[in-house]
Design an enzyme around this catalytic site. Structure first.
Site, PDB file in Angstrom:
ATOM      1  N   ASN A  92       0.765  -1.129  -0.247  1.00  0.00           N
ATOM      2  CA  ASN A  92       0.107   0.097   0.010  1.00  0.00           C
ATOM      3  C   ASN A  92       1.018   1.266  -0.130  1.00  0.00           C
ATOM      4  OD1 ASN A  92      -2.487   1.583   0.620  1.00  0.00           O
ATOM      5  ND2 ASN A  92      -1.192   2.049   2.354  1.00  0.00           N
ATOM      6  N   SER A 144      -3.781   2.420  -8.827  1.00  0.00           N
ATOM      7  CA  SER A 144      -4.435   3.723  -9.015  1.00  0.00           C
ATOM      8  C   SER A 144      -5.289   3.823 -10.268  1.00  0.00           C
ATOM      9  CB  SER A 144      -3.349   4.918  -8.899  1.00  0.00           C
ATOM     10  OG  SER A 144      -4.170   6.121  -9.246  1.00  0.00           O
ATOM     11  N   TYR A 157       3.824   9.310 -11.055  1.00  0.00           N
ATOM     12  CA  TYR A 157       2.974   8.603 -10.427  1.00  0.00           C
ATOM     13  C   TYR A 157       2.105   7.648 -11.103  1.00  0.00           C
ATOM     14  CZ  TYR A 157      -0.789   7.548  -6.853  1.00  0.00           C
ATOM     15  OH  TYR A 157      -1.889   6.690  -5.970  1.00  0.00           O
ATOM     16  N   ALA A 159       2.636   6.273 -14.019  1.00  0.00           N
ATOM     17  CA  ALA A 159       3.881   5.461 -14.536  1.00  0.00           C
ATOM     18  C   ALA A 159       4.200   4.419 -13.512  1.00  0.00           C
ATOM     19  CB  ALA A 159       5.205   6.179 -15.330  1.00  0.00           C
ATOM     20  N   SER A 160       4.457   4.770 -12.362  1.00  0.00           N
ATOM     21  CA  SER A 160       4.629   3.760 -11.225  1.00  0.00           C
ATOM     22  C   SER A 160       3.461   3.049 -11.141  1.00  0.00           C
ATOM     23  CB  SER A 160       5.126   4.587  -9.981  1.00  0.00           C
ATOM     24  OG  SER A 160       4.033   5.116  -9.392  1.00  0.00           O
ATOM     25  N   LYS A 161       2.337   3.373 -10.895  1.00  0.00           N
ATOM     26  CA  LYS A 161       1.208   2.524 -10.727  1.00  0.00           C
ATOM     27  C   LYS A 161       0.777   1.896 -11.827  1.00  0.00           C
ATOM     28  CE  LYS A 161       0.361   3.973  -6.531  1.00  0.00           C
ATOM     29  NZ  LYS A 161       0.249   3.180  -5.376  1.00  0.00           N
ATOM     30  N   ILE A 189      -9.318   9.637  -3.213  1.00  0.00           N
ATOM     31  CA  ILE A 189      -9.702   9.064  -2.227  1.00  0.00           C
ATOM     32  C   ILE A 189      -9.198  10.204  -1.288  1.00  0.00           C
ATOM     33  CG2 ILE A 189      -9.654   7.426  -0.184  1.00  0.00           C
ATOM     34  CD1 ILE A 189     -10.798   6.538  -3.045  1.00  0.00           C
TER      35      ILE A 189
END
Length: 267
Positions: A92, A144, A157, A159-161, A189
């Site tokens: 997480n 995400s 962000y 790309a990482s997800k 969220i």
């Protein structure tokens, strides 16, 4: 319906706040035993107290999850009391800021990938031998909606997800039939991820030239969310608990959107 999660050992990274915190408390309410990692030692201590009040056994440790040693040492420390056994891994931990592509340096990209992606790779690499030995286990990766539907920022962000989803799909194929691997893909969220100093709300305010709350509301209008609001950490935690439970025993290689309808694609 029964989840059958009572007594299960659940390891959660980035557990102290937001979705991680809500997930830990949701598992505690199901009777699970918790192993929790985060950088925020104070928030971890508060969470430990709350989870123990629900009857859970809780091991916590402060860990820098952006490094190999931080992941390995952190996991070792919290699993010691459980004899090195783990039933559920919830990856997480993550962070991000609203930055345009031209503003992102190589160092920014590296920092984002180390925390948001490599921490997941390292945690899986550490945990999978344990799950293979016991021929059972569940891994849930927090991705995400931006992994499937990127916006102009934050691209690092997103790309990482997206990389997290690729690893999720690949591991689900390689680790079946005994280990299930899935991802949850939250939309916006309302967590400290947004509200903290330097978080999404503050940086989005700079991008849109508005006050933080107004900037967030403006961003949601641009995304045209059918539910017309941000979600809560508890709404994501409910889906994570379901995916970890026997109720989802035929679910693997799936990406579960908890996004208020932000994803428009049929796949």
């Amino acid at each position: 319906m029964k989840t059958n999660l009572a007594g299960k050992i659940v390891l959660i990274t980035g557990a102290a706040k937001g979705i991680g915190r809500a997930t830990a408390l949701a598992f505690a309410a199901e009777g699970s035993q918790l192993a929790l990692l985060d950088w925020d030692e104070g928030a971890l201590a508060e969470l430990k107290h709350e989870a123990e009040a629900l009857g859970a056994t809780v091991a916590v440790n402060k860990a820098d999850l952006s490094s190999l040693s931080g992941v390995n040492d952190g996991i070792d420390s919290v699993l010691t009391i459980y004899g090195g056994k783990v039933d559920v891994l919830v990856n997480n931990v993550g962070s991000g800021a609203v930055r345009m592509f031209d503003d992102l340096t190589d160092e920014d990209w590296e920092a984002t990938m180390q925390l948001n992606f490599m921490s997941y790779v390292r945690a899986c690499r550490k945990i999978l031998p344990m799950m293979r030995a016991q021929q059972s286990g569940v891994i849930i990766n927090n991705a995400s909606d931006l992994a499937r539907q990127p916006e102009p920022c934050p691209l690092d962000y997103s790309a990482s997800k997206a990389a997290v989803l690729a690893v999720t799909k690949g591991l689900a194929r390689s680790e079946g039939p005994h280990i299930r691997v899935n991802a949850v893909a939250p939309g916006p969220i309302w967590t400290p991820f947004w509200t903290k100093s330097g978080g999404f709300a503050e940086t989005m305010a700079k991008v849109h030239g508005m006050e933080p709350q107004a900037a967030v509301e403006h961003e949601m209008s641009l995304r045209q969310l059918p539910l017309n609001r941000l979600g809560t950490p508890e709404e994501v935690a409910n889906v994570i608990v379901f995916m970890a439970s026997d109720l989802a025993s035929f679910v693997t290689s799936s990406v579960w959107g908890v996004d208020g309808g932000s994803i428009r694609s049929v796949i």
